[in-house]
Enzyme design. Structure first.
Site, short mmCIF file in Angstrom:
data_model
loop_
_atom_site.label_atom_id
_atom_site.label_comp_id
_atom_site.label_asym_id
_atom_site.label_seq_id
_atom_site.Cartn_x
_atom_site.Cartn_y
_atom_site.Cartn_z
N ASP A 154 34.74 44.74 44.02
CA ASP A 154 34.21 44.49 42.68
C ASP A 154 34.72 43.14 42.17
O ASP A 154 35.92 42.94 42.00
CB ASP A 154 34.61 45.61 41.72
CG ASP A 154 33.73 45.65 40.49
OD1 ASP A 154 33.45 44.58 39.91
OD2 ASP A 154 33.30 46.75 40.09
N SER A 195 28.46 44.86 36.78
CA SER A 195 28.57 45.66 38.00
C SER A 195 27.45 46.69 38.13
O SER A 195 27.01 46.98 39.25
CB SER A 195 29.92 46.39 38.04
OG SER A 195 30.97 45.47 38.12
N HIS A 211 33.13 55.06 36.94
CA HIS A 211 32.90 53.67 36.56
C HIS A 211 31.61 53.17 37.19
O HIS A 211 31.04 53.81 38.07
CB HIS A 211 34.10 52.82 36.97
CG HIS A 211 34.34 51.65 36.09
ND1 HIS A 211 34.43 50.36 36.57
CD2 HIS A 211 34.53 51.56 34.74
CE1 HIS A 211 34.66 49.53 35.57
NE2 HIS A 211 34.73 50.23 34.44
N THR A 213 30.38 50.99 39.41
CA THR A 213 30.06 50.88 40.84
C THR A 213 29.87 52.24 41.51
O THR A 213 28.81 52.50 42.09
CB THR A 213 31.12 50.05 41.57
OG1 THR A 213 31.09 48.71 41.04
CG2 THR A 213 30.88 50.01 43.06
N HIS A 230 39.35 39.79 35.13
CA HIS A 230 39.03 39.78 33.70
C HIS A 230 40.25 39.43 32.85
O HIS A 230 40.13 38.83 31.79
CB HIS A 230 38.49 41.14 33.27
CG HIS A 230 37.03 41.34 33.55
ND1 HIS A 230 36.05 40.49 33.10
CD2 HIS A 230 36.38 42.32 34.24
CE1 HIS A 230 34.86 40.92 33.50
NE2 HIS A 230 35.03 42.03 34.20
N ASP A 253 29.79 42.70 44.21
CA ASP A 253 28.68 42.85 43.26
C ASP A 253 28.44 41.59 42.44
O ASP A 253 27.33 41.35 41.97
CB ASP A 253 28.91 44.05 42.35
CG ASP A 253 30.31 44.10 41.75
OD1 ASP A 253 31.16 43.26 42.10
OD2 ASP A 253 30.56 45.00 40.92
N HIS A 254 29.48 40.77 42.27
CA HIS A 254 29.32 39.55 41.47
C HIS A 254 30.55 38.68 41.64
O HIS A 254 31.57 39.08 42.20
CB HIS A 254 29.13 39.89 39.98
CG HIS A 254 30.20 40.77 39.42
ND1 HIS A 254 31.47 40.31 39.12
CD2 HIS A 254 30.23 42.11 39.14
CE1 HIS A 254 32.21 41.30 38.66
NE2 HIS A 254 31.49 42.41 38.68
#
Length: 492
Positions: free
Chosen positions: A62, A106, A181, A183, A328, A370-371
């Site tokens: 992730d 996500s 969550h 994902t 983050h 995912d990113h």
């Protein structure tokens, strides 16, 4: 004794007859003689059926952008080293934009991998027109319960896990994040907004209200964090309906674990198993107490052992969920350590599957993200080697590759190799900093744009694959392309 003589002309005639009899070297294209003087052309041999992936393991880091991968490699093994995912033989770049966003979150990105459909940000495995907010901009959830209207706002889109489960495969979901969550949720649930985690949790419990019937008798392996969304508020959880979903899972014949000791005793004999080891996300790998929480590698090995009992094969999703959370926070050290833990889980899976399925003749393993994030590598730093006590490595200051002196900004202050485009640590004025400070696991890298929490980035991400069907993963792909490639590999 007479010498045996072989005449060249007869030798040539013999070879000619042999070629003709075998169907080659004749003017009729290889026709064979038949009674009555005619010929017939043999039917072409049927092509061998393409190998199919009996087992699929999908690894999702992730937030693991390419800069994060690069920094984690240097952090762990130095510039010359290789992580396990660096060694995957087939590679591609993946475009991650969502249906409505240049930069995805996500939920729609992972859902695109799992459904083949581009959807809007915040949406979990629903059709493209589904909105996560109403006309006034209010999110479709309240106190973790979905408030999505029953009609008029999209429909559920079938996931890879659902399809493979319906085809008789075993199924498993493993994450270091909450199992509810974004994902992991995209593999087994369908809601308008990712924050409706009470609703998402209910989708996992066979026979209960809100259960996703497309999961049949239930997902075979569920391992991660997030027990709060399975327990009522009265017991310290978040549920508003007084249900205790842990007890309901046990009533549905799941063997359940809440700590490492119980995890170690979970059966791998075909019994469905579940483990929720923390109330929210599991600990960062740097902080994890191995006596209380299993590692991502340990959960991956346990899941494979349990699913390997399924003769029809299995689908397993494994998420390194906390890479994203550390990024983050602009906490590079924890992000890199969790990336290494994710890589260790990939190695554990490859080793175990090579033992179970030599050469991965029946297994496809896909690794991606995912990113991206806004993490960047600054300046022209000399090579640092891996991070060790007293040597911060890639976490340290930029030092000149020419003479080893600290590089400085226009005001004469040093700066770090790693930084972020945005985030919480925006310095009002820059000043001196020493390497010892940078060794703290709590150090937050500097950000250019001041924000309470760092954002995702829109850059492409890495994909690596190995095993049957892996050679189809190449070039530049969109995340929803990957879904179709996995389905083709399995023959579904």
């Amino acid at each position: 004794m007479k010498k045996k003589v072989i005449y060249p002309s007869l030798l040539g005639l013999g070879l000619s007859l042999l070629v003709t009899a075998c169907g080659g070297g004749s003017s009729n294209g290889g026709s064979l003689p038949v009674a009555g003087g005619g010929t017939t052309t043999p039917a072409p041999a049927a092509p061998a059926p393409a190998p199919r992936a009996k087992n699929v393991i999908f690894f999702l880091g992730d937030g693991m952008g390419i800069t994060t991968m690069t920094a984690a490699r240097i952090y762990q093994v130095g510039e010359d080293g290789e992580l396990t995912m660096d060694k995957l033989p087939e590679t591609a770049f993946v475009h991650t934009y969502s249906n409505d966003g240049q930069v995805t979150d996500s939920a729609p990105s992972m859902a695109a991998y799992m459904t083949g459909v581009k959807m809007n940000n915040e949406v979990i495995s629903m059709s493209p027109e589904t909105r996560a907010v109403d006309a006034a901009g209010k999110a479709y959830h309240l106190n973790f319960d979905s408030t999505c209207p029953g009609t008029g706002n999209g429909v559920a889109v079938e996931t890879l896990l659902e399809q493979m489960g319906a085809a008789g495969y075993g199924t498993g979901v493993v994450s270091t994040a909450r199992i509810t969550h974004a994902t992991p949720a995209t593999t087994y649930s369908h809601v308008c907004h990712r924050d409706a985690e009470n609703t998402i949790a209910a989708a996992l419990v066979p026979g209960g209200a809100g259960y996703n019937a497309k999961l049949g008798q239930g997902i075979d392996v569920i391992l991660g964090g997030g027990s709060s969304y399975f327990t009522p508020k009265e017991d310290g959880g978040t549920r508003n309906d007084k249900r205790n979903l842990v007890k309901e899972l046990q009533a549905a014949k799941y063997s359940f674990a809440s700590n490492k000791a119980e995890f170690d005793k979970l059966p791998v004999d075909g019994t469905r198993i579940a483990g929720l080891f923390t109330k929210s996300h599991m600990s960062y790998d740097l902080d994890r107490d191995p006596a209380k929480e299993p590692s991502l590698s340990e959960m991956t090995r346990k899941a494979i052992d349990a699913l390997a009992t399924k003769k029809s094969g299995f689908f397993l999703m494994v998420e390194g969920g906390r890479i994203d959370h550390a990024l983050h926070a602009t906490n590079a050290r924890r992000a890199l350590q969790d990336t290494v833990a994710f890589d260790d889980a990939i190695k554990a899976a490859l080793d175990k599957m090579e033992a179970l399925d030599p050469g991965l003749a029946n297994t496809l393993i896909v690794v991606t993200a995912d990113h991206d994030h806004s993490l960047q590598m600054n300046g022209y730093a000399k090579r640092t080697g891996k991070t060790e006590p007293g040597k911060p490595g890639v976490l340290g200051l930029v030092k000149s590759y020419v003479n080893g002196a600290s590089s400085t900004d226009v005001d004469g202050n040093p700066y770090t190799i790693l930084g972020f485009g945005n985030g919480p640590n925006r310095l009002p004025t820059r000043g001196p900093i020493d390497d010892a400070t940078l060794e703290s696991p709590d150090y937050l890298q500097e950000a250019v744009v001041p924000l309470a929490s760092e954002t995702h980035g829109g850059g492409d991400v890495f994909l690596g694959a190995k095993g049957v069907g892996a050679d189809a993963f190449k070039g530049a792909l969109t995340n929803n392309d990957v879904f179709g490639l996995i389905k083709t590999a399995t023959g579904l």
